[in-house]
Design a protein around this motif. Sequence first.
Motif, PDB file in Angstrom:
ATOM      1  N   GLY A 172     100.853  55.703  -6.796  1.00 51.91           N
ATOM      2  CA  GLY A 172     102.150  55.281  -6.240  1.00 51.91           C
ATOM      3  C   GLY A 172     102.772  54.264  -7.173  1.00 51.91           C
ATOM      4  O   GLY A 172     103.245  53.212  -6.740  1.00 51.91           O
ATOM      5  N   THR A 173     102.771  54.597  -8.445  1.00 54.04           N
ATOM      6  CA  THR A 173     103.138  53.621  -9.492  1.00 54.04           C
ATOM      7  C   THR A 173     104.624  53.256  -9.499  1.00 54.04           C
ATOM      8  O   THR A 173     105.017  52.257 -10.085  1.00 54.04           O
ATOM      9  N   LEU A 183     100.438  57.089 -11.428  1.00 52.61           N
ATOM     10  CA  LEU A 183     100.600  58.402 -10.791  1.00 52.61           C
ATOM     11  C   LEU A 183     101.594  58.283  -9.636  1.00 52.61           C
ATOM     12  O   LEU A 183     101.517  57.346  -8.840  1.00 52.61           O
ATOM     13  N   ASP A 184     102.541  59.186  -9.569  1.00 49.21           N
ATOM     14  CA  ASP A 184     103.535  59.125  -8.484  1.00 49.21           C
ATOM     15  C   ASP A 184     104.150  60.517  -8.270  1.00 49.21           C
ATOM     16  O   ASP A 184     104.194  61.339  -9.193  1.00 49.21           O
ATOM     17  N   ALA A 224     107.322  60.717  -7.368  1.00 48.62           N
ATOM     18  CA  ALA A 224     108.742  60.574  -7.744  1.00 48.62           C
ATOM     19  C   ALA A 224     108.827  60.494  -9.269  1.00 48.62           C
ATOM     20  O   ALA A 224     108.612  59.433  -9.863  1.00 48.62           O
ATOM     21  N   ARG A 246     111.641  58.120 -11.387  1.00 54.77           N
ATOM     22  CA  ARG A 246     111.476  56.663 -11.447  1.00 54.77           C
ATOM     23  C   ARG A 246     110.595  56.238 -12.613  1.00 54.77           C
ATOM     24  O   ARG A 246     110.656  55.106 -13.075  1.00 54.77           O
ATOM     25  N   ALA A 261     102.169  63.513  -9.946  1.00 56.36           N
ATOM     26  CA  ALA A 261     101.174  64.131  -9.047  1.00 56.36           C
ATOM     27  C   ALA A 261     101.137  63.326  -7.755  1.00 56.36           C
ATOM     28  O   ALA A 261     101.625  62.196  -7.700  1.00 56.36           O
ATOM     29  N   VAL A 300      98.812  61.705  -4.505  1.00 62.15           N
ATOM     30  CA  VAL A 300      97.448  61.212  -4.264  1.00 62.15           C
ATOM     31  C   VAL A 300      96.627  62.260  -3.532  1.00 62.15           C
ATOM     32  O   VAL A 300      95.410  62.341  -3.705  1.00 62.15           O
ATOM     33  N   VAL A 310      99.646  49.527  -5.203  1.00 60.59           N
ATOM     34  CA  VAL A 310     100.424  48.299  -4.980  1.00 60.59           C
ATOM     35  C   VAL A 310     101.661  48.637  -4.158  1.00 60.59           C
ATOM     36  O   VAL A 310     102.497  49.441  -4.575  1.00 60.59           O
ATOM     37  N   PRO A 344     102.408  50.377  -1.276  1.00 65.32           N
ATOM     38  CA  PRO A 344     102.702  51.796  -1.018  1.00 65.32           C
ATOM     39  C   PRO A 344     103.794  51.972   0.023  1.00 65.32           C
ATOM     40  O   PRO A 344     104.077  51.043   0.795  1.00 65.32           O
ATOM     41  N   TRP A 345     104.361  53.159   0.037  1.00 70.39           N
ATOM     42  CA  TRP A 345     105.394  53.507   1.015  1.00 70.39           C
ATOM     43  C   TRP A 345     105.203  54.988   1.367  1.00 70.39           C
ATOM     44  O   TRP A 345     104.407  55.675   0.714  1.00 70.39           O
ATOM     45  N   ARG A 374     104.171  58.582   2.634  1.00 70.57           N
ATOM     46  CA  ARG A 374     102.888  59.210   2.993  1.00 70.57           C
ATOM     47  C   ARG A 374     101.698  58.379   2.524  1.00 70.57           C
ATOM     48  O   ARG A 374     100.652  58.348   3.161  1.00 70.57           O
ATOM     49  N   SER A 407     104.599  43.795 -10.487  1.00 71.48           N
ATOM     50  CA  SER A 407     105.089  45.040  -9.896  1.00 71.48           C
ATOM     51  C   SER A 407     106.559  44.827  -9.548  1.00 71.48           C
ATOM     52  O   SER A 407     106.940  43.770  -9.051  1.00 71.48           O
ATOM     53  N   TRP A 442     108.282  46.181  -7.209  1.00 69.00           N
ATOM     54  CA  TRP A 442     108.472  46.075  -5.770  1.00 69.00           C
ATOM     55  C   TRP A 442     108.052  44.692  -5.285  1.00 69.00           C
ATOM     56  O   TRP A 442     108.707  44.093  -4.438  1.00 69.00           O
TER      57      TRP A 442
HETATM   58  C1  LIG Z   1     107.434  50.937  -2.609  1.00 70.18           C
HETATM   59  S1  LIG Z   1     107.064  51.966  -3.976  1.00 70.18           S
HETATM   60  C2  LIG Z   1     105.999  50.885  -4.916  1.00 70.18           C
HETATM   61  C3  LIG Z   1     105.972  51.248  -6.354  1.00 70.18           C
HETATM   62  C4  LIG Z   1     105.094  50.352  -7.246  1.00 70.18           C
HETATM   63  N1  LIG Z   1     103.683  50.448  -6.888  1.00 70.18           N
HETATM   64  C5  LIG Z   1     105.550  48.919  -7.242  1.00 70.18           C
HETATM   65  O1  LIG Z   1     104.794  48.068  -6.763  1.00 70.18           O
HETATM   66  O2  LIG Z   1     106.660  48.651  -7.738  1.00 70.18           O
HETATM   67  C6  LIG Z   1     105.898  53.158  -3.298  1.00 70.18           C
HETATM   68  C7  LIG Z   1     105.631  54.368  -4.181  1.00 70.18           C
HETATM   69  O3  LIG Z   1     104.662  55.219  -3.560  1.00 70.18           O
HETATM   70  C8  LIG Z   1     104.951  56.551  -3.962  1.00 70.18           C
HETATM   71  N2  LIG Z   1     104.274  57.513  -3.076  1.00 70.18           N
HETATM   72  C9  LIG Z   1     104.523  57.745  -1.773  1.00 70.18           C
HETATM   73  N3  LIG Z   1     103.729  58.739  -1.316  1.00 70.18           N
HETATM   74  C10 LIG Z   1     102.958  59.146  -2.374  1.00 70.18           C
HETATM   75  C11 LIG Z   1     101.945  60.136  -2.521  1.00 70.18           C
HETATM   76  N4  LIG Z   1     101.596  60.910  -1.494  1.00 70.18           N
HETATM   77  N5  LIG Z   1     101.349  60.263  -3.733  1.00 70.18           N
HETATM   78  C12 LIG Z   1     101.721  59.472  -4.771  1.00 70.18           C
HETATM   79  N6  LIG Z   1     102.678  58.526  -4.683  1.00 70.18           N
HETATM   80  C13 LIG Z   1     103.292  58.363  -3.499  1.00 70.18           C
HETATM   81  C14 LIG Z   1     106.469  56.606  -3.843  1.00 70.18           C
HETATM   82  O4  LIG Z   1     107.023  57.695  -4.560  1.00 70.18           O
HETATM   83  C15 LIG Z   1     106.860  55.242  -4.406  1.00 70.18           C
HETATM   84  O5  LIG Z   1     107.160  55.300  -5.784  1.00 70.18           O
END
Ligand SMILES: C[S@@+](CC[C@H](N)C(=O)[O-])C[C@H]1O[C@@H](n2cnc3c(N)ncnc32)[C@H](O)[C@@H]1O
Length: 221
Positions: free
Chosen positions: A35-36, A57-58, A60, A63, A88, A90, A107, A109-110, A112, A197, A199
């Motif tokens: 969720g990078t 890994l993300d 989206a 971004r 990809a 998780v 770090v 997460p949001w 799923r 990070s 976020w």
């Molecule tokens: C709030 S952002 C935080 C991004 C980063 N870790 C930071 O601290 O700035 C949460 C991230 O989790 C990713 N995410 C959500 N569900 C995911 C999944 N199933 N697999 C991988 N990444 C996922 C989202 O695409 C998003 O980029």
Amino acid sequence: MPAVQVVRGRRLAELSAPEFEALLARHRSLAVDVGTGDGRFAYGLARQHPDRLVVGLDTARDRMREISWRAQRKPSRGGLPNLLLVWASVEQPPPELRGRADEVHVVLPWGRLLAGLVLASPAVLDGIRELAAPGASVHLVLGADVWSDPIPTEVRDLPEVTVEHAHRVLAPAYRERGLALVEARQLEPDEIAGLRSSWARRLAGGRLRPRFVSLRALACG
Ligand SMILES: C[S@@+](CC[C@H](N)C(=O)[O-])C[C@H]1O[C@@H](n2cnc3c(N)ncnc32)[C@H](O)[C@@H]1O
């Protein structure tokens, strides 16, 4: 044949299993940031540890574009040959990475990813466990302020994560998925400031003292 989907600016490159293996062999170990987001945390980790391969890994892809582009530049211009940003989820981590990471980070997460960690869903925890080598360290940082009013709709049905909830509810559930919780605590302001990070920076900018819960676990053998 499966391949690691690597973001390179606007392009997506495929790294075959032997190519990934050869890259990993040139490094001491592998760290994965799940969720990078924009990849800033992963970039900081890769810069701090040039001898380690760092994979962000993300799901989206867009971004990750800017930092993936920066990582490809010459080292004198911020390039980092030891950083890969991978498209990809998780739930379905690239097979090439499975069981290879000695460190897994999540770090703030949001979506799923957050729901899976908070509800200890097998799909998400198994994905994290699959990435980790036996004995690997898993570090999760959750933003606890999302459970303060106004609570976003995505979070409304999720139980609030506190240190007590982590010990009482998450520890046994994580254990069942092969993750042994070894520490749960609130992060200190200087630790939040040091997170690198995007976020975290955004949340810390909005509140004088954001509450971040840090969970550390070990991947069982
Ligand atoms: C709030 S952002 C935080 C991004 C980063 N870790 C930071 O601290 O700035 C949460 C991230 O989790 C990713 N995410 C959500 N569900 C995911 C999944 N199933 N697999 C991988 N990444 C996922 C989202 O695409 C998003 O980029």
